[in-house]
Design a protein around this motif. Structure first.
Motif, PDB file in Angstrom:
ATOM      1  N   GLY A  19       0.803  -1.211   0.000  1.00 45.02           N
ATOM      2  CA  GLY A  19       0.000   0.000   0.000  1.00 45.02           C
ATOM      3  C   GLY A  19       0.837   1.263   0.000  1.00 45.02           C
ATOM      4  O   GLY A  19       0.512   2.241  -0.685  1.00 45.02           O
ATOM      5  N   ALA A  20       1.921   1.272   0.764  1.00 41.42           N
ATOM      6  CA  ALA A  20       2.802   2.434   0.812  1.00 41.42           C
ATOM      7  C   ALA A  20       3.442   2.690  -0.547  1.00 41.42           C
ATOM      8  O   ALA A  20       3.548   3.837  -1.008  1.00 41.42           O
ATOM      9  N   ALA A  21       3.885   1.619  -1.205  1.00 44.45           N
ATOM     10  CA  ALA A  21       4.502   1.755  -2.520  1.00 44.45           C
ATOM     11  C   ALA A  21       3.479   2.254  -3.547  1.00 44.45           C
ATOM     12  O   ALA A  21       3.794   3.097  -4.400  1.00 44.45           O
ATOM     13  N   TRP A  22       2.254   1.738  -3.454  1.00 39.73           N
ATOM     14  CA  TRP A  22       1.183   2.190  -4.354  1.00 39.73           C
ATOM     15  C   TRP A  22       0.926   3.680  -4.176  1.00 39.73           C
ATOM     16  O   TRP A  22       0.762   4.422  -5.157  1.00 39.73           O
ATOM     17  N   CYS A  23       0.878   4.151  -2.953  1.00 40.90           N
ATOM     18  CA  CYS A  23       0.591   5.553  -2.672  1.00 40.90           C
ATOM     19  C   CYS A  23       1.638   6.455  -3.313  1.00 40.90           C
ATOM     20  O   CYS A  23       1.305   7.458  -3.971  1.00 40.90           O
ATOM     21  N   GLU A  24       2.904   6.135  -3.140  1.00 39.43           N
ATOM     22  CA  GLU A  24       3.957   6.959  -3.710  1.00 39.43           C
ATOM     23  C   GLU A  24       3.941   6.920  -5.238  1.00 39.43           C
ATOM     24  O   GLU A  24       4.125   7.945  -5.898  1.00 39.43           O
ATOM     25  N   ALA A  25       3.683   5.725  -5.803  1.00 44.74           N
ATOM     26  CA  ALA A  25       3.688   5.594  -7.259  1.00 44.74           C
ATOM     27  C   ALA A  25       2.464   6.240  -7.896  1.00 44.74           C
ATOM     28  O   ALA A  25       2.562   6.828  -8.987  1.00 44.74           O
ATOM     29  N   THR A  26       1.317   6.164  -7.234  1.00 42.72           N
ATOM     30  CA  THR A  26       0.055   6.630  -7.814  1.00 42.72           C
ATOM     31  C   THR A  26      -0.229   8.090  -7.502  1.00 42.72           C
ATOM     32  O   THR A  26      -0.661   8.847  -8.378  1.00 42.72           O
ATOM     33  N   LEU A  27       0.007   8.498  -6.263  1.00 38.93           N
ATOM     34  CA  LEU A  27      -0.348   9.851  -5.829  1.00 38.93           C
ATOM     35  C   LEU A  27       0.860  10.783  -5.738  1.00 38.93           C
ATOM     36  O   LEU A  27       0.698  11.991  -5.599  1.00 38.93           O
ATOM     37  N   GLY A  28       2.052  10.218  -5.760  1.00 37.22           N
ATOM     38  CA  GLY A  28       3.250  11.028  -5.738  1.00 37.22           C
ATOM     39  C   GLY A  28       3.660  11.542  -4.376  1.00 37.22           C
ATOM     40  O   GLY A  28       4.508  12.439  -4.276  1.00 37.22           O
ATOM     41  N   VAL A  29       3.106  10.969  -3.323  1.00 41.61           N
ATOM     42  CA  VAL A  29       3.449  11.383  -1.954  1.00 41.61           C
ATOM     43  C   VAL A  29       3.556  10.139  -1.073  1.00 41.61           C
ATOM     44  O   VAL A  29       3.003   9.083  -1.393  1.00 41.61           O
ATOM     45  N   ALA A  30       4.229  10.291   0.052  1.00 41.52           N
ATOM     46  CA  ALA A  30       4.366   9.180   0.991  1.00 41.52           C
ATOM     47  C   ALA A  30       3.241   9.212   2.017  1.00 41.52           C
ATOM     48  O   ALA A  30       2.868  10.287   2.509  1.00 41.52           O
ATOM     49  N   SER A  31       2.720   8.058   2.347  1.00 43.23           N
ATOM     50  CA  SER A  31       1.710   7.951   3.394  1.00 43.23           C
ATOM     51  C   SER A  31       2.388   7.935   4.754  1.00 43.23           C
ATOM     52  O   SER A  31       3.602   7.725   4.876  1.00 43.23           O
ATOM     53  N   LEU A  32       1.592   8.148   5.788  1.00 40.11           N
ATOM     54  CA  LEU A  32       2.097   8.194   7.159  1.00 40.11           C
ATOM     55  C   LEU A  32       1.798   6.893   7.896  1.00 40.11           C
ATOM     56  O   LEU A  32       0.777   6.242   7.634  1.00 40.11           O
ATOM     57  N   PRO A  33       2.642   6.495   8.842  1.00 38.68           N
ATOM     58  CA  PRO A  33       2.312   5.326   9.664  1.00 38.68           C
ATOM     59  C   PRO A  33       1.014   5.566  10.426  1.00 38.68           C
ATOM     60  O   PRO A  33       0.745   6.672  10.900  1.00 38.68           O
ATOM     61  N   GLY A  34       0.210   4.536  10.519  1.00 35.88           N
ATOM     62  CA  GLY A  34      -1.034   4.604  11.282  1.00 35.88           C
ATOM     63  C   GLY A  34      -0.908   3.811  12.568  1.00 35.88           C
ATOM     64  O   GLY A  34      -0.151   4.174  13.461  1.00 35.88           O
ATOM     65  N   GLY A  35      -1.613   2.695  12.636  1.00 36.81           N
ATOM     66  CA  GLY A  35      -1.555   1.873  13.835  1.00 36.81           C
ATOM     67  C   GLY A  35      -2.252   0.551  13.609  1.00 36.81           C
ATOM     68  O   GLY A  35      -2.541   0.169  12.469  1.00 36.81           O
ATOM     69  N   VAL A  36      -2.508  -0.147  14.699  1.00 35.15           N
ATOM     70  CA  VAL A  36      -3.131  -1.467  14.630  1.00 35.15           C
ATOM     71  C   VAL A  36      -4.532  -1.397  15.209  1.00 35.15           C
ATOM     72  O   VAL A  36      -4.827  -0.604  16.105  1.00 35.15           O
ATOM     73  N   HIS A  37      -5.410  -2.249  14.666  1.00 32.11           N
ATOM     74  CA  HIS A  37      -6.797  -2.350  15.122  1.00 32.11           C
ATOM     75  C   HIS A  37      -6.997  -3.737  15.726  1.00 32.11           C
ATOM     76  O   HIS A  37      -7.250  -4.704  14.997  1.00 32.11           O
ATOM     77  N   ALA A  38      -6.885  -3.829  17.036  1.00 34.83           N
ATOM     78  CA  ALA A  38      -7.010  -5.133  17.688  1.00 34.83           C
ATOM     79  C   ALA A  38      -8.382  -5.744  17.453  1.00 34.83           C
ATOM     80  O   ALA A  38      -8.519  -6.967  17.351  1.00 34.83           O
TER      81      ALA A  38
END
Length: 223
Positions: A19-38
């Motif tokens: 997903g991170a690689a897709w974001c940079e390739a498609t939108l031209g920006v880096a996504s931010l770390p989120g978290g976990v959903h237990a």
């Protein structure tokens, strides 16, 4: 009935790295770390989409967390569906849903029930962040599938802190959201802001146009 607001778009991925690689390739920006959903055995990455027309709006890249135990119920956004999982592996991340923010989520949930939809129960969820605990209530169908193929939003109500409060501007914003198959009565219940463009089926239940550093980018859910 009070209105709802577009809160975030949901991109499903086979893994957060994908997903991170897709974001940079498609939108031209880096996504931010989120978290976990237990609660759901998932984790995410985030990207601020907020603008004057769509405040407190973001993009969520979500994937099944391989280190988390499987939940006792179906995961949200259809992530357990074998067909979706196969597409994510073979074709990459996919727009699967959008989420609408409500200040009276139980009222809107009952409104969807009166519209002859089955939005599912109201669940409580949370995750830890550097700024504190994010807490929310979210309506998830028992089978985990977005309603009307994604044309009807998932309902959410935040308690206090909103994720965008800690997100810098990304240079990406939501320009247009188009839905196909949103029932008239459900549209009247939700009173979405900013207004979505409604079109007739057939076609993708959900389509978005984003303003990005690379120009306009169009995304659509699977038909």
């Amino acid at each position: 009935m009070p209105h709802t607001e577009i809160d975030h778009l949901v991109i499903a991925a086979d893994s957060l790295a994908q997903g991170a690689a897709w974001c940079e390739a498609t939108l031209g920006v880096a996504s931010l770390p989120g978290g976990v959903h237990a609660l759901m055995g998932t984790h995410n990455r985030l990207l601020n989409l907020s603008s004057a027309g769509a405040p407190q709006c973001y993009l969520e890249i979500i994937a099944i967390d391989p280190d988390a135990p499987a939940p006792a119920r179906a995961r949200w956004f259809g992530l357990d569906q074998p067909a979706l999982q196969a597409r994510l592996r073979e074709q990459g991340p996919e727009l699967v849903a959008y989420v609408a923010r409500s200040a009276m989520v139980e009222m809107h949930r009952h409104g969807l029930i009166q519209s002859r939809l089955q939005p599912g129960p109201l669940l409580r969820a949370s995750r830890q962040t550097a700024q504190g605990v994010l807490e929310w209530q979210i309506v998830v169908p028992d089978d985990g599938l977005p309603l009307a193929g994604g044309a009807v939003p998932t309902l959410i109500q935040w308690s206090g802190l909103h994720p965008t409060a800690a997100m810098p501007d990304s240079g990406v914003s939501l320009k247009l959201l188009t839905v196909r198959g949103l029932p008239d009565q459900a549209a009247q219940v939700l009173r979405l802001r900013p207004a979505v463009r409604r079109e007739a089926l057939p076609g993708a239940a959900l389509s978005v146009t984003l303003n990005t550093p690379r120009g306009e980018v169009a995304l659509s859910s699977h038909c």
